[in-house]
Write an enzyme that holds these catalytic residues in place. Structure first.
Site, PDB file in Angstrom:
ATOM      1  N   TYR A 142      -6.989  -4.231   9.529  1.00 47.09           N
ATOM      2  CA  TYR A 142      -5.706  -3.971  10.178  1.00 47.09           C
ATOM      3  C   TYR A 142      -5.840  -3.898  11.703  1.00 47.09           C
ATOM      4  O   TYR A 142      -4.867  -4.122  12.414  1.00 47.09           O
ATOM      5  CB  TYR A 142      -5.110  -2.645   9.682  1.00 47.09           C
ATOM      6  CG  TYR A 142      -4.222  -2.769   8.474  1.00 47.09           C
ATOM      7  CD1 TYR A 142      -4.698  -3.336   7.294  1.00 47.09           C
ATOM      8  CD2 TYR A 142      -2.900  -2.328   8.500  1.00 47.09           C
ATOM      9  CE1 TYR A 142      -3.886  -3.437   6.178  1.00 47.09           C
ATOM     10  CE2 TYR A 142      -2.085  -2.423   7.382  1.00 47.09           C
ATOM     11  CZ  TYR A 142      -2.586  -2.981   6.222  1.00 47.09           C
ATOM     12  OH  TYR A 142      -1.770  -3.085   5.127  1.00 47.09           O
ATOM     13  N   LYS A 192     -15.973  -4.518  -1.538  1.00 43.84           N
ATOM     14  CA  LYS A 192     -16.487  -5.780  -2.054  1.00 43.84           C
ATOM     15  C   LYS A 192     -17.878  -5.980  -1.471  1.00 43.84           C
ATOM     16  O   LYS A 192     -18.116  -6.884  -0.653  1.00 43.84           O
ATOM     17  CB  LYS A 192     -15.551  -6.929  -1.668  1.00 43.84           C
ATOM     18  CG  LYS A 192     -14.243  -6.960  -2.442  1.00 43.84           C
ATOM     19  CD  LYS A 192     -14.352  -7.576  -3.823  1.00 43.84           C
ATOM     20  CE  LYS A 192     -14.569  -9.078  -3.741  1.00 43.84           C
ATOM     21  NZ  LYS A 192     -14.787  -9.665  -5.100  1.00 43.84           N
ATOM     22  N   ASP A 225     -11.915  -5.641  -6.803  1.00 48.16           N
ATOM     23  CA  ASP A 225     -11.173  -6.467  -7.768  1.00 48.16           C
ATOM     24  C   ASP A 225     -11.317  -5.891  -9.176  1.00 48.16           C
ATOM     25  O   ASP A 225     -10.343  -5.784  -9.926  1.00 48.16           O
ATOM     26  CB  ASP A 225     -11.612  -7.936  -7.705  1.00 48.16           C
ATOM     27  CG  ASP A 225     -13.112  -8.131  -7.860  1.00 48.16           C
ATOM     28  OD1 ASP A 225     -13.881  -7.146  -7.739  1.00 48.16           O
ATOM     29  OD2 ASP A 225     -13.544  -9.271  -8.115  1.00 48.16           O
ATOM     30  N   ASP A 249      -4.166  -0.542   0.607  1.00 51.09           N
ATOM     31  CA  ASP A 249      -2.767  -0.976   0.649  1.00 51.09           C
ATOM     32  C   ASP A 249      -2.384  -1.611  -0.688  1.00 51.09           C
ATOM     33  O   ASP A 249      -1.376  -1.277  -1.301  1.00 51.09           O
ATOM     34  CB  ASP A 249      -2.590  -1.963   1.805  1.00 51.09           C
ATOM     35  CG  ASP A 249      -1.143  -2.388   1.985  1.00 51.09           C
ATOM     36  OD1 ASP A 249      -0.252  -1.526   1.849  1.00 51.09           O
ATOM     37  OD2 ASP A 249      -0.907  -3.586   2.242  1.00 51.09           O
ATOM     38  N   ASP A 253      -0.095   0.161  -4.057  1.00 53.55           N
ATOM     39  CA  ASP A 253       1.138  -0.416  -4.614  1.00 53.55           C
ATOM     40  C   ASP A 253       0.997  -0.581  -6.121  1.00 53.55           C
ATOM     41  O   ASP A 253       1.929  -0.343  -6.891  1.00 53.55           O
ATOM     42  CB  ASP A 253       1.440  -1.796  -3.985  1.00 53.55           C
ATOM     43  CG  ASP A 253       2.428  -1.694  -2.838  1.00 53.55           C
ATOM     44  OD1 ASP A 253       2.415  -0.659  -2.143  1.00 53.55           O
ATOM     45  OD2 ASP A 253       3.204  -2.650  -2.631  1.00 53.55           O
TER      46      ASP A 253
END
Ligand code: IPM
Ligand code: MG
Length: 368
Positions: A142, A192, A225, A249, A253
């Site tokens: 970000y 990751k 993932d 983020d 959600d």
């Protein structure tokens, strides 16, 4: 002693509508509990751009630094899509997060019993769910440099940089371990590390902080993932999840939908303690400005109300009062009060944003 101070930045879209219901609750605390807040209000996002040509003025930024807590509604809307990136509504929110150094973003996903049928997942997968995602909020892709759209040869290239320092990872890891100690003592860290060096460092630092300072907390690591997959498969395996800005983020959600509606999720963004011992803090619903339903009375104010409850807990240490608000929300849901987003297949008549707020206030009254 001065009253605790709040800066309300209702923002765009449904922001002002859901914030109006929080103001009712602030008023209730004043009238019925003798708890007074010094409330000031300001603009953030598109409404600030409309008034001042910037999504956040320096004055409002300075005010945010002064108060005990900021309550934010939502920013953004299609009207602002055409604006230059540097003045888009989201830049106002990101500036607040960055300049207040709100590195630890707590996003609880809790499934209220009354809503277990509303999730798109099977009831037994989500019933009783109570997890918290701790999202790093002031670094990573970000904010990393270099960033931008550049010309290389005869084409353009878009660049963002994922970047984490050890100290940035360490401080958010500590906040996750501290939180886990107050809950079920389990942290799962997601990155990751199989493809990203920043992920390798993330995993190493989280493990080091754990071994040195929090060996009593149960720690596991997952690739983000696979973590997303596990969140859908069996979310109750988690207690606290700690992850970076972008993965956080996405994962938050997704976690929101486990609870039945994105309209249910509050968040707290916390930084370092101020002189008075309170952490720098901003509270906001996880949902966005929902321009499609703005002004229709359909918005669910619960995420914003629960964000205020988090302020009571984390900024003001009013734990009983925070629980009182959460119980009031639980009660109205158990009583079958539903905004449009919480309508199941069996249908029914939804209440408006303001009726939901009134029902919560009535439940607060009943709690006395
Ligand atoms: C969030 C939002 C923000 C983010 C946007 C509005 C900048 O999606 O808080 O989750 O990407 O962090
Ligand atoms: Mg988001």
């Amino acid at each position: 002693m001065a009253n605790p101070s709040l800066l309300i930045l209702a923002g765009d879209g449904i922001g002002p509508e859901v914030m109006a219901e929080v103001k009712k609750i602030i008023g209730w605390f004043d009238a019925k509990r003798g708890i007074k807040f010094d409330v000031s209000e300001g603009l953030v996002g598109g409404c600030s751009y409309d008034a001042h040509g910037t999504p956040l003025t320096d004055e409002t930024m300075a005010q945010a630094q002064e108060v005990d807590a900021v309550l934010l509604g939502a920013v953004g809307g299609p009207k602002y899509d055409v604006l230059d990136f540097s003045v888009k509504p989201e830049r106002g929110l990101l500036r607040l997060r960055k300049e207040m150094d709100l590195f630890s973003n707590l996003r609880p996903a809790q499934c209220f019993d009354a809503l277990a049928d509303f999730s798109s997942l099977k009831k037994d997968v989500v019933a009783g769910l109570d997890i918290v995602i701790v999202r790093e909020l002031t670094s990573g892709v970000y904010f990393g440099e270099p960033r931008g759209i550049f010309v290389e040869g005869n084409e353009r290239v878009g660049i963002n940089t994922q970047r984490y320092t050890e100290s940035e990872i360490a401080r958010v890891a500590r906040s996750a371990f501290e939180l886990a100690r107050k809950r079920n003592n389990k942290v799962c860290s997601m990155e990751k590390a199989n493809v990203m060096e920043s992920g390798i460092l993330w995993r190493e630092v989280v493990q080091e902080i754990h071994d040195k300072e929090y060996p009593d907390v149960q720690l596991s690591h997952m690739y983000a993932d696979a973590g997303a997959m596990q969140l859908c498969r069996w979310p109750k395996q988690f207690d606290v999840i700690v992850t970076d800005n972008l993965f956080g983020d996405l994962l938050s959600d997704m976690a929101a939908m486990l609870t039945g509606s994105l309209g249910m999720l509050p968040s707290a963004s916390l930084g370092l303690p101020m002189e008075n011992g309170r952490p720098k803090a901003l509270y906001e619903p996880v949902h966005g400005s929902a321009p499609d339903i703005a002004g229709t009375g359909k918005a669910n104010p619960i995420a914003c109300v629960l964000s205020f409850a988090m302020a009571l807990r984390y900024s003001f240490s009013m734990l009983d009062e925070a629980t009182r608000v959460e119980k009031a929300v639980e009660k109205v849901l158990a009583d079958g009060v539903r905004t449009a987003d919480l309508m199941g297949p069996e249908g029914g008549v939804p209440v408006s944003t303001s009726q939901m707020g009134d029902a919560i206030v009535a439940a607060l009254d009943a709690s006395l």
